[in-house]
Design a protein around this motif. Structure first.
Motif, mmCIF file in Angstrom:
data_model
loop_
_atom_site.group_PDB
_atom_site.id
_atom_site.type_symbol
_atom_site.label_atom_id
_atom_site.label_comp_id
_atom_site.label_asym_id
_atom_site.label_seq_id
_atom_site.Cartn_x
_atom_site.Cartn_y
_atom_site.Cartn_z
ATOM 1 N N PRO A 18 -14.032 12.606 -6.426
ATOM 2 C CA PRO A 18 -14.933 11.753 -5.786
ATOM 3 C C PRO A 18 -15.156 11.929 -4.383
ATOM 4 O O PRO A 18 -15.993 11.508 -3.422
ATOM 5 N N GLN A 19 -14.030 12.846 -3.749
ATOM 6 C CA GLN A 19 -14.250 13.187 -2.294
ATOM 7 C C GLN A 19 -14.841 14.364 -2.298
ATOM 8 O O GLN A 19 -15.697 14.672 -1.374
ATOM 9 N N ALA A 162 -2.811 6.190 5.069
ATOM 10 C CA ALA A 162 -3.605 5.039 4.399
ATOM 11 C C ALA A 162 -2.724 4.329 3.151
ATOM 12 O O ALA A 162 -2.167 5.145 2.607
ATOM 13 N N VAL A 163 -2.760 3.278 3.175
ATOM 14 C CA VAL A 163 -1.691 2.429 2.242
ATOM 15 C C VAL A 163 -2.607 1.078 1.781
ATOM 16 O O VAL A 163 -3.576 0.526 2.585
ATOM 17 N N GLY A 164 -2.590 0.906 0.440
ATOM 18 C CA GLY A 164 -2.918 -0.233 -0.121
ATOM 19 C C GLY A 164 -2.127 -1.344 0.286
ATOM 20 O O GLY A 164 -1.009 -1.047 0.184
ATOM 21 N N PHE A 190 -5.697 -0.784 3.027
ATOM 22 C CA PHE A 190 -7.003 -1.072 1.958
ATOM 23 C C PHE A 190 -6.509 -2.289 1.342
ATOM 24 O O PHE A 190 -5.679 -2.264 0.596
ATOM 25 N N GLU A 191 -7.173 -3.350 1.508
ATOM 26 C CA GLU A 191 -6.842 -4.515 1.114
ATOM 27 C C GLU A 191 -7.457 -4.642 -0.500
ATOM 28 O O GLU A 191 -8.283 -4.195 -0.979
ATOM 29 N N GLU A 200 -8.850 4.154 -6.659
ATOM 30 C CA GLU A 200 -9.216 2.449 -6.659
ATOM 31 C C GLU A 200 -10.338 2.253 -5.826
ATOM 32 O O GLU A 200 -11.282 1.252 -6.274
ATOM 33 N N GLN A 201 -10.488 2.694 -4.596
ATOM 34 C CA GLN A 201 -11.578 2.289 -3.610
ATOM 35 C C GLN A 201 -12.165 3.852 -3.157
ATOM 36 O O GLN A 201 -11.864 3.927 -1.723
ATOM 37 N N PRO A 202 -12.744 4.499 -3.939
ATOM 38 C CA PRO A 202 -13.178 5.711 -3.417
ATOM 39 C C PRO A 202 -14.202 5.847 -2.146
ATOM 40 O O PRO A 202 -14.022 6.722 -1.276
ATOM 41 N N GLU A 203 -15.261 4.787 -2.285
ATOM 42 C CA GLU A 203 -16.156 4.782 -1.248
ATOM 43 C C GLU A 203 -15.438 4.596 0.217
ATOM 44 O O GLU A 203 -15.738 5.110 1.140
ATOM 45 N N ARG A 204 -14.588 3.549 0.149
ATOM 46 C CA ARG A 204 -14.087 3.386 1.408
ATOM 47 C C ARG A 204 -13.178 4.460 2.064
ATOM 48 O O ARG A 204 -13.068 4.737 3.064
#
Length: 221
Positions: A18-19, A162-164, A190-191, A200-204
């Motif tokens: 995805p990246q 970056a961390v969820g 990442f909320e 989990e949140q590839p776009e963000r």
């Protein structure tokens, strides 16, 4: 300058698909970490030998530890660090015990016997594509890795963690303390995400990564 994408456990380089779709303006390199040696330093040395010139290391969880080891070995080449779900310190005694339990399960039952997909965002087919020996090697490398706190504190380039906020392995509070050590540290929370935020949140995540790579001190712009 290369962007080196370092995968998480128990995945492989395919986790970065995805990246790759949004990194077309950059030279990218996504190595497979399994089998590169018996320590995180051997992994780091192998990746540094395969990569060309200066680089930005992007590492998810296990890959982040390899990125920190690369920055320790060749700080002049590693111009930026972007980590996702990676801590700076070594395993706690409790975490080492947990890893030993996983190693025993892998030896006794193989990958299928160990893998539990309940609530796990890691693609099952990718996990099962790994060999038990590769995953055992990775568990031992992770368990025995050194403390990288000094690397974070001395790293001169841009540093992003970056961390969820639902990460079960790295809390937002711990991530905040790590970022505060870095001279040019920045935190991205990442909320609603767990440990594997790029899946989990590839776009963000892609947006955060592209913003990081646009940093003028990295030499891309």
């Amino acid at each position: 300058m290369n962007v080196v994408l370092l995968h998480a456990f128990p995945l492989d380089e395919r986790m970065w698909e995805p990246q790759l779709d949004v990194l077309t303006d950059y030279e990218t390199f996504a190595p497979r970490l399994y089998g590169l040696g018996s320590s995180i330093d051997e992994w780091a040395e192998a990746v540094l030998q395969q990569a060309d010139g200066d680089l930005v290391a992007v590492g998810a969880s296990m890959g982040g530890y390899c990125a920190l080891a690369m920055a320790r070995r060749e700080p002049d080449r590693v111009r930026g660090l972007c980590l996702a779900g990676s801590r700076a310190g070594p395993d706690s005694p409790e975490r080492r015990i947990a890893r030993d339990k996983i190693i025993r399960a892998l030896r006794e039952r193989g990958v299928e016997g160990w893998y539990d997909d309940a609530g796990n965002p890691a693609p099952r087919d990718v996990v099962l594509a790994q060999s038990a020996d590769d995953l055992i090697n990775a568990m031992e490398v992770l368990r025995d890795r050194p403390d990288f706190t000094d690397v974070v504190a001395s790293f001169a380039g841009p540093f992003l963690l970056a961390v969820g906020d639902r990460d079960e392995l790295l809390s937002v509070d711990e991530a905040t303390r790590i970022v505060e050590l870095a001279p040019k540290g920045r935190l991205a929370v990442f909320e609603g995400a767990g440990h594997l935020i790029s899946l989990e949140q590839p776009e963000r995540f892609n947006g955060v990564l592209l913003d990081f790579l646009a940093h003028r001190n990295l030499g891309f712009r």
